[in-house]
Design a protein around this motif. Sequence first.
Motif, PDB file in Angstrom:
ATOM      1  N   ALA A   1       0.879  -1.165   0.000  1.00  0.00           N
ATOM      2  CA  ALA A   1       0.000   0.000   0.000  1.00  0.00           C
ATOM      3  C   ALA A   1       0.921   1.222   0.000  1.00  0.00           C
ATOM      4  CB  ALA A   1      -0.854   0.008   1.253  1.00  0.00           C
ATOM      5  N   PRO A   2       0.430   2.372  -0.507  1.00  0.00           N
ATOM      6  CA  PRO A   2       1.275   3.565  -0.435  1.00  0.00           C
ATOM      7  C   PRO A   2       1.644   3.840   1.021  1.00  0.00           C
ATOM      8  CG  PRO A   2      -0.724   3.985  -1.712  1.00  0.00           C
ATOM      9  CD  PRO A   2      -0.860   2.626  -1.118  1.00  0.00           C
ATOM     10  N   LYS A   3       2.830   4.428   1.201  1.00  0.00           N
ATOM     11  CA  LYS A   3       3.292   4.719   2.553  1.00  0.00           C
ATOM     12  C   LYS A   3       2.318   5.650   3.278  1.00  0.00           C
ATOM     13  CE  LYS A   3       7.956   5.027   4.223  1.00  0.00           C
ATOM     14  NZ  LYS A   3       9.307   5.499   3.948  1.00  0.00           N
ATOM     15  N   GLY A   4       2.227   5.459   4.565  1.00  0.00           N
ATOM     16  CA  GLY A   4       1.403   6.363   5.361  1.00  0.00           C
ATOM     17  C   GLY A   4       0.064   5.758   5.736  1.00  0.00           C
ATOM     18  N   LEU A   5      -0.652   6.514   6.572  1.00  0.00           N
ATOM     19  CA  LEU A   5      -1.901   5.982   7.092  1.00  0.00           C
ATOM     20  C   LEU A   5      -2.997   7.040   7.018  1.00  0.00           C
ATOM     21  CD1 LEU A   5      -3.503   3.791   8.483  1.00  0.00           C
ATOM     22  CD2 LEU A   5      -2.505   4.495  10.661  1.00  0.00           C
ATOM     23  N   ASN A   6      -4.004   6.745   6.239  1.00  0.00           N
ATOM     24  CA  ASN A   6      -5.197   7.588   6.193  1.00  0.00           C
ATOM     25  C   ASN A   6      -6.373   6.706   5.789  1.00  0.00           C
ATOM     26  OD1 ASN A   6      -5.040   7.203   3.370  1.00  0.00           O
ATOM     27  ND2 ASN A   6      -3.628   8.947   3.216  1.00  0.00           N
ATOM     28  N   GLU A   7      -7.513   7.288   5.586  1.00  0.00           N
ATOM     29  CA  GLU A   7      -8.681   6.483   5.246  1.00  0.00           C
ATOM     30  C   GLU A   7      -8.467   5.647   3.993  1.00  0.00           C
ATOM     31  OE1 GLU A   7     -12.526   8.821   6.819  1.00  0.00           O
ATOM     32  OE2 GLU A   7     -12.753   7.806   4.878  1.00  0.00           O
ATOM     33  N   ASP A   8      -7.716   6.224   3.052  1.00  0.00           N
ATOM     34  CA  ASP A   8      -7.478   5.493   1.811  1.00  0.00           C
ATOM     35  C   ASP A   8      -6.685   4.216   2.060  1.00  0.00           C
ATOM     36  OD1 ASP A   8      -8.895   7.278   0.385  1.00  0.00           O
ATOM     37  OD2 ASP A   8      -7.153   8.480  -0.266  1.00  0.00           O
ATOM     38  N   THR A   9      -5.744   4.307   3.007  1.00  0.00           N
ATOM     39  CA  THR A   9      -4.976   3.107   3.337  1.00  0.00           C
ATOM     40  C   THR A   9      -5.929   2.022   3.812  1.00  0.00           C
ATOM     41  OG1 THR A   9      -3.462   4.719   4.317  1.00  0.00           O
ATOM     42  CG2 THR A   9      -2.840   2.385   4.466  1.00  0.00           C
ATOM     43  N   VAL A  10      -6.840   2.417   4.674  1.00  0.00           N
ATOM     44  CA  VAL A  10      -7.793   1.458   5.219  1.00  0.00           C
ATOM     45  C   VAL A  10      -8.641   0.870   4.085  1.00  0.00           C
ATOM     46  CG1 VAL A  10      -9.739   1.154   6.791  1.00  0.00           C
ATOM     47  CG2 VAL A  10      -7.846   2.668   7.434  1.00  0.00           C
ATOM     48  N   ARG A  11      -9.081   1.743   3.193  1.00  0.00           N
ATOM     49  CA  ARG A  11      -9.884   1.269   2.055  1.00  0.00           C
ATOM     50  C   ARG A  11      -9.075   0.332   1.163  1.00  0.00           C
ATOM     51  NH1 ARG A  11     -14.609   4.217   1.623  1.00  0.00           N
ATOM     52  NH2 ARG A  11     -14.580   6.128   2.877  1.00  0.00           N
ATOM     53  N   TYR A  12      -7.812   0.706   0.964  1.00  0.00           N
ATOM     54  CA  TYR A  12      -6.934  -0.086   0.115  1.00  0.00           C
ATOM     55  C   TYR A  12      -6.834  -1.522   0.652  1.00  0.00           C
ATOM     56  CZ  TYR A  12      -2.549  -1.541  -2.193  1.00  0.00           C
ATOM     57  OH  TYR A  12      -1.593  -2.198  -2.906  1.00  0.00           O
ATOM     58  N   ILE A  13      -6.578  -1.598   1.978  1.00  0.00           N
ATOM     59  CA  ILE A  13      -6.414  -2.915   2.597  1.00  0.00           C
ATOM     60  C   ILE A  13      -7.704  -3.719   2.453  1.00  0.00           C
ATOM     61  CG2 ILE A  13      -6.049  -4.130   4.791  1.00  0.00           C
ATOM     62  CD1 ILE A  13      -4.285  -1.694   5.620  1.00  0.00           C
ATOM     63  N   SER A  14      -8.810  -3.063   2.748  1.00  0.00           N
ATOM     64  CA  SER A  14     -10.099  -3.742   2.689  1.00  0.00           C
ATOM     65  C   SER A  14     -10.379  -4.237   1.269  1.00  0.00           C
ATOM     66  CB  SER A  14     -11.191  -2.796   3.166  1.00  0.00           C
ATOM     67  OG  SER A  14     -12.398  -3.488   3.311  1.00  0.00           O
ATOM     68  N   ALA A  15     -10.032  -3.389   0.281  1.00  0.00           N
ATOM     69  CA  ALA A  15     -10.266  -3.755  -1.111  1.00  0.00           C
ATOM     70  C   ALA A  15      -9.376  -4.926  -1.501  1.00  0.00           C
ATOM     71  CB  ALA A  15     -10.007  -2.559  -2.012  1.00  0.00           C
ATOM     72  N   LYS A  16      -8.112  -4.869  -1.090  1.00  0.00           N
ATOM     73  CA  LYS A  16      -7.168  -5.947  -1.398  1.00  0.00           C
ATOM     74  C   LYS A  16      -7.697  -7.284  -0.908  1.00  0.00           C
ATOM     75  CE  LYS A  16      -3.845  -4.729  -3.801  1.00  0.00           C
ATOM     76  NZ  LYS A  16      -3.797  -5.368  -5.102  1.00  0.00           N
ATOM     77  N   LYS A  17      -8.431  -7.204   0.192  1.00  0.00           N
ATOM     78  CA  LYS A  17      -8.935  -8.426   0.805  1.00  0.00           C
ATOM     79  C   LYS A  17     -10.333  -8.769   0.290  1.00  0.00           C
ATOM     80  CE  LYS A  17      -5.482  -8.887   3.455  1.00  0.00           C
ATOM     81  NZ  LYS A  17      -4.714 -10.107   3.505  1.00  0.00           N
ATOM     82  N   SER A  18     -10.806  -7.977  -0.670  1.00  0.00           N
ATOM     83  CA  SER A  18     -12.170  -8.143  -1.190  1.00  0.00           C
ATOM     84  C   SER A  18     -13.180  -8.286  -0.068  1.00  0.00           C
ATOM     85  CB  SER A  18     -12.269  -9.376  -2.104  1.00  0.00           C
ATOM     86  OG  SER A  18     -11.109  -9.570  -2.817  1.00  0.00           O
ATOM     87  N   GLU A  19     -13.114  -7.389   0.852  1.00  0.00           N
ATOM     88  CA  GLU A  19     -13.977  -7.499   2.023  1.00  0.00           C
ATOM     89  C   GLU A  19     -15.386  -6.978   1.766  1.00  0.00           C
ATOM     90  OE1 GLU A  19     -10.685  -7.159   5.603  1.00  0.00           O
ATOM     91  OE2 GLU A  19     -11.966  -5.452   5.153  1.00  0.00           O
ATOM     92  N   PRO A  20     -16.346  -7.515   2.477  1.00  0.00           N
ATOM     93  CA  PRO A  20     -17.716  -6.973   2.389  1.00  0.00           C
ATOM     94  C   PRO A  20     -17.766  -5.580   3.032  1.00  0.00           C
ATOM     95  CG  PRO A  20     -17.588  -8.700   4.063  1.00  0.00           C
ATOM     96  CD  PRO A  20     -16.267  -8.682   3.358  1.00  0.00           C
ATOM     97  N   ASP A  21     -18.814  -4.858   2.731  1.00  0.00           N
ATOM     98  CA  ASP A  21     -18.927  -3.471   3.202  1.00  0.00           C
ATOM     99  C   ASP A  21     -18.896  -3.347   4.718  1.00  0.00           C
ATOM    100  OD1 ASP A  21     -18.980  -2.526   0.728  1.00  0.00           O
ATOM    101  OD2 ASP A  21     -21.164  -2.198   0.600  1.00  0.00           O
ATOM    102  N   TRP A  22     -19.586  -4.278   5.388  1.00  0.00           N
ATOM    103  CA  TRP A  22     -19.645  -4.158   6.852  1.00  0.00           C
ATOM    104  C   TRP A  22     -18.254  -4.155   7.478  1.00  0.00           C
ATOM    105  CZ3 TRP A  22     -17.616  -8.046   9.862  1.00  0.00           C
ATOM    106  CH2 TRP A  22     -17.461  -9.316   9.290  1.00  0.00           C
ATOM    107  N   MET A  23     -17.346  -4.915   6.860  1.00  0.00           N
ATOM    108  CA  MET A  23     -15.992  -4.982   7.407  1.00  0.00           C
ATOM    109  C   MET A  23     -15.271  -3.658   7.190  1.00  0.00           C
ATOM    110  SD  MET A  23     -14.358  -7.213   9.125  1.00  0.00           S
ATOM    111  CE  MET A  23     -13.273  -6.209  10.079  1.00  0.00           C
ATOM    112  N   LEU A  24     -15.472  -3.084   5.988  1.00  0.00           N
ATOM    113  CA  LEU A  24     -14.850  -1.783   5.712  1.00  0.00           C
ATOM    114  C   LEU A  24     -15.369  -0.738   6.687  1.00  0.00           C
ATOM    115  CD1 LEU A  24     -13.104   0.118   4.026  1.00  0.00           C
ATOM    116  CD2 LEU A  24     -15.060   0.421   2.487  1.00  0.00           C
TER     117      LEU A  24
END
Lengths: 371, 249, 483
Positions: free
Chosen positions: C31-54
């Motif tokens: 993931a790009p360096k650093g921590l913000n909401e996008d990082t969280v979204r990135y991780i969740s997307a990478k994991k193909s997570e359902p919305d509730w998890m995001l």
Amino acid sequence: MSASATWLDERRAQARERFAAQGVPHRRIEDWKYSDLRPAVEGANDDAAAAWSIRMRPDGVEVFDLAQVDAPDWVRAHLGTLPQSVMASASLAQARSGFAVRVPRNLAAGTLDFEWKGAGSGRALIVLEEGATLTLCENTRTVGFANLGVEAIVGANAQLTHVRIASRATAAVQVEEYAVQVARDGLYRAHLFNGGAKLSRAEFQIVLAGTNARAALSGVSVLADGAHADVTTHITHAVGHTESTQLFKKVAGGASRAIYQGRITVEQGADKSDSRQTAKALLMGVRAEADLKPELEIFADDVKCAHGAAVGDLDADSLFYLRARGIPEAEARNLLVHAFLDEVVTGIADDEMRKFVRAMVEEALPGAMLP
Amino acid sequence: MLEIKDLHAAVDGKEILKGLTLSIEPGQVHAIMGPNGSGKSTLSYVLAGRAGYEVTSGSILYNGRDLVAMPTEERAAQGVFLAMQYPVEIPGVTTLTFLKTALNAQRRARGEKELDAMSVLKLVRGKAATLKVTEEMLKRALNVGFSGGEKKRLEILQMALFEPKLAILDETDSGLDIDALKLVAEGVNAQRSPERAMLVITHYQRLLDYIVPDRIHVLARGRIVAEGGKELAHELEAKGYEHIVGKAA
Amino acid sequence: MSAAPETKKQVAEIGDKYKYGFVTDIEMERAPKGLNEDTVRYISAKKSEPDWMLEWRLGAFARWKEMREPNWARVHYQKIDYQNAYYYAAPKSTPKKQSLDEVDPKLLETYKKLGIPLHEQMALAGVAVDAVFDSVSVATTFKEKLNEAGVIFCPISEAIRDYPDLVKKYLGTVVPVTDNFFATLNSAVFSDGTFVYVPKGVRCPMELSTYFRINASETGQFERTLIVADEGSYVSYLEGCTAPKRDENQLHAAVVELVALADAEIKYSTVQNWYPGDEEGKGGIYNFVTKRGDCRGHRSKISWTQVETGSAITWKYPSCILRGDDTVGEFYSIAIANNYQQADTGTKMIHLGKNTRSRIISKGISAGKAQNTYRGLVSVHPKAASARNYTQCDSLLIGGKCGAHTVPYIESRNPTARIEHEATTSKIAEDQLFYCLQRGIPQDEAVSLIVNGFCREVLQQLPMEFAVEAQKLVGISLEGSVG
Ligand SMILES: Nc1ncnc2c1ncn2[C@@H]1O[C@H](COP(=O)(O)OP(=O)(O)OP(=O)(O)O)[C@@H](O)[C@H]1O
Ligand SMILES: [Mg+2]
């Protein structure tokens, strides 16, 4: 205290700063986790001066009233010089009453008996010169909020025996800090009796500063209904070949709260230090609470340190044994609780003092054994 | 085998041995007797190389090598064994584990092949039976909760196991009942051999009735004050130390 | 059995003290360096997570931004720059795999070096392994055998997709999202971890095991473990950790949640050997971990065993909430700190139910310039009639420049409860050392032997295969600390 000597003004100003930086402690401050002072002193009068009186003074012992001007050199040399905890800083900054005692070199003085009364701040300084001995009997009878700071300088080879009696004070908030420094071959011994108060805190900051310096603390808290009694100790083994022992026992009835926090610090290089610490509480009341925190902080390796702590009710086997011998339950319980506390009381060497403390225990126990 | 010359040794800066001279040949058994505090245990620790026991002057040669320069564990590997007056407890370490670790450490140091657990067990069992060291003791933590006599028997078991060249027995007889004393003495006698020297420290002639020494030395105030054959023990028993020590002083 | 000879050999072989300090050269996806909401979204997307998890993650992240790093522990470190790290790193070649054969051979090589046998021989040992490499779970063995028993043992990312109801029901119920700074951070950015579910009445047919490894540089590792033992079931779970040697400090902030329902038992063992930094205190892992077990059902039992030898800083208090009546909590711990390591570790035993029992055995060893703190709470609530606790807490100091600290909190609010606490602090006894030397055992080996004896009560709690490993670790960690 003596109106306006520069040396004193400076020390008080510094103390005021230290206190202001921290403020009145509350339960979110680690050391005050179990004694929430801030709400307890809401609205208390900071400026009041606690009253003291010396009821018995042995020959050859010098006493100086801190409210007077022209303090002698020994007072200047020591007053407010030991490390002060937050509330000790407050009493140093604010106290306008108090006294100082000096036991001259090699004098084996008898017993100095004094009491605190009223509300407000007070200060005492006890100086034992080299080879001196003294028994200090302190009676705490304050009302409202009192904050008392006591400093004791135990010289080389000197022995201070400190008996502190704080009988039950339902509505009082009693905070007392003791800063004690023990020089080589010196001994500081303390025996405490606590009946508890609305909030009671006795805090000891003891530094074993010379080789063979020793501290031996013991105490009983006998608490009924809503009483609170917090004994907090911090013993620092600053040099090697020093010894400390602690034995504290508590009986907590009703909705009372018995607290013991004991920290032992052995500093780097203070090898051959020996320290033992025991705290035990018997909970008798269904809403009673015991909080024990025996802490070791060791920076030297050649040491022997041990602590033990226990909370419980009376030993079922012993109780059964006594009842099997025909002793009714209430009496059996009584016997066992006495035995529990007596281990501490028998450690008081002075006959008079021991009898006195035992009488205090007798008086307080019935209340403390109520559920 | 062992040659001690004008040995001075100090503990905590205090001189305890003050010019001790003594030598032992292979196959010999020497006894050291002497009043409490005369320095007998100190001598045994100096020979074994205990930290804090400092040789200030004099020399100790062991099979021609400078013993003082050898690290403690190397002395052990080279055959110096000390049965201690107060064997040490090591909680959590079973006796058998300890024996195996020590045996293999010594073998390794000598460049011999280490033994596997089974071989060690066999070896130990063989020797344990005669010394009445039970299987159960072998499973317990080393010396922890052992009686005084059990500890001493375990010391002799170790001596049998390690087969040292120079065995020093510091009051191995104290704390033993009569049967155990015989047992231990037999254990020691069984190990007398032309290659092995022994230094037996004791207060009692009784032990020397079983383990008959070639020579007896009397140690007092850090030096040898009298020497003689086995009959010296009887004289000491009859007249006490004061008699001889006083004479020498 | 002595570990020391093998220890010696091992150390000689690798020519260095930290055997696991190698880096595997694999292409990483980050993931790009650093921590913000996008990082969280990135991780969740990478994991193909359902919305509730995001949503759950975003909620945690929002809370985390408001929180402050705790400072009450006796550990000191440079402020962590949370923006200067990667929060997701995965080996590029591995995303979807059906079997071990599809796993990058380089990875398998790594696990071989770590001594984790991923293949069939594991069947013999009866251990099923889930291996987490940086942020993703690489291979889970023995799924089938476990499936037969009805045991679910899979990467948590998979569980979120395949068993959403189970995960939803239990995730965050033992360690709430807002529990503490590091747990909240983990809730926002956890990348993988393990999920275990043992159904009613099932005794898990094999030991379950996870190996965690941080490989990529400048990467934090945030794994999340959730173990649920349904009524009457039993599971034993082992966890091992290693990381490469790097000059930088890397953050590891894991969360482990255990739920034991009525009559269930969970045994959780850890051998933590993250890179501790070098002799000068450079580098090493910051191990800030929240582990908690909930004895939710009556008569359930949770037992923690940990051997903590690694990490520059350890901040960790595996705890038990004894909620059900007659529940049992145990904590067995060995914590070794050498050189500049700092450990502040212990446990909390919260007695809520009647007749609850807990036992704490802690052995701390400090050497070099290390600081080692035991911090423990035993708390008996008013309803916990007849609760019992026994605590034994021993510290050993090796050398005069380290520190050993004991901070127990004992709080009892029930008159029928009984709590006993004992603690000792001393150094390695000179006479024990001399006795060993006199019998020909060299110094390092003697120290290892004595310390292993000191720790025996805890080592005995470990499953066999781990006990041997742990004994060796004790020896290695203290090498050269005396003399
Ligand atoms: N660490 C020490 N510091 C000072 N003196 C010591 C120390 N250790 C031993 N000593 C002293 O050295 C002397 C010799 O002690 P040692 O133990 O060698 O006597 P011993 O002959 O074996 O006596 P015993 O027959 O009682 O076993 C004693 O006076 C003892 O107090
Ligand atoms: Mg002796």
